[in-house]
Design a protein around this motif. Structure first.
Motif: not given
Length: 124
Positions: A74, A100-101, A28, A30-32, A53-54
């Motif tokens: 990432n 997350p997110g 997870t 890359s989306t955190s 995340p990006s």
């Protein structure tokens, strides 16, 4: 479950540089949203920096003043903190944190996962 492992701390002199690293387990990363906090003896945990995340967005604590840079890779599930022109008052345990997110927060309570910390000691 996400596990975070920090490295790169040490004892340096004022004016030196250090690069802290934090590597995450799980899929997870890359989306955190990732962040760095620090805590000096007898002090509350203090926000240092966070990154989206990006990796396209970063935000820093007021004390940073251009001396610290957060980045992430990432592909390596890693986040970094480049610290330049270190001062004695930067002495603390530095913690990596994840949530997350996309979370635009500087509060420790907003982060779900924490590393064990890495000690940074800056001698004057």
């Amino acid at each position: 479950q996400v596990q975070l492992v920090e490295s790169g701390g040490g004892v340096v002199q004022a004016g030196d540089s250090l690069r802290l690293s934090c590597t995450a387990s799980g899929d997870t990363f890359s989306t955190s949203t990732m962040a760095w906090f620090r805590q000096a003896p007898g002090q509350e945990r203090e926000f240092v920096a966070r990154i989206t995340p990006s990796g396209g967005g970063t935000y820093y604590g007021d004390f940073v003043k251009g001396r610290l840079t957060i980045s992430r890779d990432n592909a390596k599930s890693s986040v970094y903190l480049q610290m330049n022109s270190l001062k004695a008052e930067d002495t603390a345990v530095y913690y990596c944190a994840a949530t997350p997110g996309l979370r635009l927060s500087s509060r420790p309570g907003s982060y779900d996962y924490w590393g064990q910390g890495t000690q940074v000691t800056v001698s004057a």
